[in-house]
Design an enzyme around this catalytic site. Structure first.
Site, PDB file in Angstrom:
ATOM      1  N   SER A 188       0.838  -1.180   0.000  1.00 51.20           N
ATOM      2  CA  SER A 188       0.000   0.000   0.000  1.00 51.20           C
ATOM      3  C   SER A 188       0.890   1.254   0.000  1.00 51.20           C
ATOM      4  O   SER A 188       1.765   1.380  -0.842  1.00 51.20           O
ATOM      5  CB  SER A 188      -0.965  -0.045   1.190  1.00 51.20           C
ATOM      6  OG  SER A 188      -1.975   0.934   1.094  1.00 51.20           O
ATOM      7  N   GLU A 308      -9.186  -5.317  -4.373  1.00 49.96           N
ATOM      8  CA  GLU A 308      -8.608  -4.283  -3.516  1.00 49.96           C
ATOM      9  C   GLU A 308      -9.683  -3.400  -2.880  1.00 49.96           C
ATOM     10  O   GLU A 308      -9.676  -3.131  -1.680  1.00 49.96           O
ATOM     11  CB  GLU A 308      -7.678  -3.382  -4.340  1.00 49.96           C
ATOM     12  CG  GLU A 308      -6.512  -4.073  -4.999  1.00 49.96           C
ATOM     13  CD  GLU A 308      -5.277  -4.137  -4.124  1.00 49.96           C
ATOM     14  OE1 GLU A 308      -5.355  -3.729  -2.952  1.00 49.96           O
ATOM     15  OE2 GLU A 308      -4.236  -4.599  -4.624  1.00 49.96           O
ATOM     16  N   HIS A 402      -7.812  -5.486  -0.303  1.00 46.05           N
ATOM     17  CA  HIS A 402      -6.540  -4.821   0.019  1.00 46.05           C
ATOM     18  C   HIS A 402      -6.044  -5.286   1.387  1.00 46.05           C
ATOM     19  O   HIS A 402      -6.756  -5.197   2.389  1.00 46.05           O
ATOM     20  CB  HIS A 402      -6.791  -3.314   0.037  1.00 46.05           C
ATOM     21  CG  HIS A 402      -5.582  -2.462   0.124  1.00 46.05           C
ATOM     22  ND1 HIS A 402      -4.730  -2.249  -0.939  1.00 46.05           N
ATOM     23  CD2 HIS A 402      -5.079  -1.719   1.145  1.00 46.05           C
ATOM     24  CE1 HIS A 402      -3.767  -1.420  -0.581  1.00 46.05           C
ATOM     25  NE2 HIS A 402      -3.946  -1.089   0.676  1.00 46.05           N
TER      26      HIS A 402
END
Length: 482
Positions: A188, A308, A402
């Site tokens: 990330s 995600e 995610h």
């Protein structure tokens, strides 16, 4: 059985612990505390100490707000008070080799506003067990690390990481690591910082390999990136100089941020922090720099998760609130063509507008830059391996959202923090597979599938072991350029 162990670095002696063949040194300062006269200044070397320093406990965490709006159920926050926030945690094999072993430097994610190397989910003991010296770095977050002030350096959080990487290069031999075999990895926002390091003017040459997981790869100009700084200043009733911000207590600034960003997400919009174009730290946007050849000497492992967006749409309830009108407005605001949204909708018949919007936004932020970089590097002969994680978490209908892949990469599925994301019974075989690939890559080995070329082969990590296939949903990526 736990016993104490010692090592000496340039700053002084350290006392850590040894458990099951792994030496652990926690809270080791790699730079001076960035407060007082050093607040909103570039990182400085730490002063030397003479007596043995306790490195058996995590160091202080960077000032930050906990996650909110449902995300706090899935993403933990830990707070340890203190000024010495620029620290490294090191896990190393107890048995040293003559030439040193490969090093993996981990940079945590969290929207440049959350996270810490003190979180148990970033425990590097499994990497050390497998012959890697694992280093997790803290850095300044939020306003402290990424404010755009009139008279202060930009990208201070990235500057911290760059300083930490230089520190690793100089000190890691004391822990049994090979300073010529450094892999930087992050997920990330941590992956964004990894990409920033690869283009960094002074430390990019120290990196041999890089892992970029689910990372936005853009940087903005000073005006756009400074929006959140100006909003905080308005909230505080102050200007945007270093002196005016340094006069505010960190908790006061965090209070202003809570009011401004409580419901902000990559999908819902709202102000957030990012890298700023700056000649001395980020001379070009990471996607442009990597596509342009800035790090062709570095082998890159890069990928995303299939779903995600579901981290932000499901636990927050956003998926239930987004309708077709919201989808149209978002398309117009972001300048996305009608044909693009039509393709995504056609591939998701029967799915909610929030799923369509989520897929569009994530591809715009993550997958399109990834493909652009991999294509450009391939044409020049630079090696890039691409993966996609598809195992569906049963927790809150997250799917392959995610961050769900992290427990598998770290091989720590039984941790409560990962069970919150993955539930009970996540497949150990997949953890063995993913963790093994990350270890092999850090060693300099081929990760086990073809490097990206004109065939665009992607390794799929999911319920079925080992498939390699052409780029999934390539029609959606390609439609953007028509």
């Amino acid at each position: 059985m736990t016993r104490f162990t010692s090592v000496t670095i340039s700053s002084g002696p350290l006392r850590g612990t040894t458990v099951d063949g792994v030496d652990r040194f926690l809270g080791v300062p790699y730079a001076a505390a960035p407060f007082g006269p050093l607040r909103f200044q570039a990182p400085r070397p730490h002063a030397r100490w003479d007596e043995e320093r306790d490195a058996t406990r995590n160091g202080p965490t960077a000032p930050q707000n906990p996650y909110a709006d449902g995300l706090e159920r899935l993403l933990p926050t830990i707070r340890i008070d203190g000024a010495e926030i620029l620290t490294a945690n090191i896990w190393a094999p107890t048995e040293r080799t003559g030439g040193g072993v490969p090093v993996l430097v981990w940079i945590h994610g969290g929207s440049l506003s959350h996270g810490s190397n003190a979180l148990p989910m970033y425990d590097g003991s499994r990497f050390a067990r497998d012959g890697i010296v694992f280093v997790a770095l803290n850095y300044r977050l939020g306003v402290e690390g990424f404010a755009v002030l009139d008279d202060a350096p930009l990208n201070l959080g990235l500057a911290d990481i760059a300083h930490g990487l230089q520190w690793v290069h100089e000190e890691i031999a004391a822990f049994g690591g090979d300073p010529t075999q450094i892999t930087v990895a992050g997920q990330s926002a941590g992956g964004t910082l990894v990409a920033g390091l690869l283009g960094h003017p002074t430390v990019g040459h120290l990196v041999r390999r890089a892992v970029i997981q689910s990372a936005p790869l853009q940087a903005d100009d000073r005006s756009k990136a400074g929006r959140i700084t100006r909003l905080v200043a308005d909230k505080l009733g102050t200007g945007t100089t270093r002196a005016e911000f340094a006069a505010q207590k960190p908790e006061t600034i965090l209070g202003a941020l809570r009011a401004l960003t409580g419901k902000a997400t990559p999908l819902a919009g709202g102000p957030g922090f990012g890298l700023v174009l700056d000649e001395s730290t980020v001379p070009g946007s990471p996607v442009d720099a990597l596509a342009g050849g800035i790090a062709d000497h570095v082998d890159i492992l890069i990928g995303t998760t299939r779903d995600e967006y579901r981290l932000w749409t499901v636990p927050t309830g956003l998926s239930e609130r987004i309708g077709r009108v919201h989808l149209t407005l978002a398309r117009l605001k972001s300048g996305v063509g009608r044909c693009v949204v039509a393709r995504y909708r056609a591939n998701r018949r029967g799915m909610k507008a929030g799923d369509v919007l989520g897929a569009v936004v994530i591809d715009m932020l993550l997958r399109r830059p990834l493909v652009r970089i991999a294509d450009a590097r391939s044409r020049r002969g630079a090696r890039t391996w691409v993966y996609e994680f598809v195992w569906p978490s049963p927790v809150e209908r997250l799917g392959a959202a995610h961050g769900v892949e992290l427990g598998f990469v770290f091989d720590l599925l039984d941790l409560p923090e990962y069970r919150a994301l993955n539930g009970h019974g996540a497949p150990q075989q997949l953890a063995d597979d993913m963790h093994g690939v990350w270890v092999s890559f850090a060693r300099g080995d081929d990760p086990g599938w073809p490097a990206w070329d004109e065939h665009r082969k992607v390794r799929i990590f999911g319920p079925v072991p080992g498939p390699v296939q052409p780029l999934p949903r390539a029609d959606e990526i390609d439609v953007w350029d028509r």
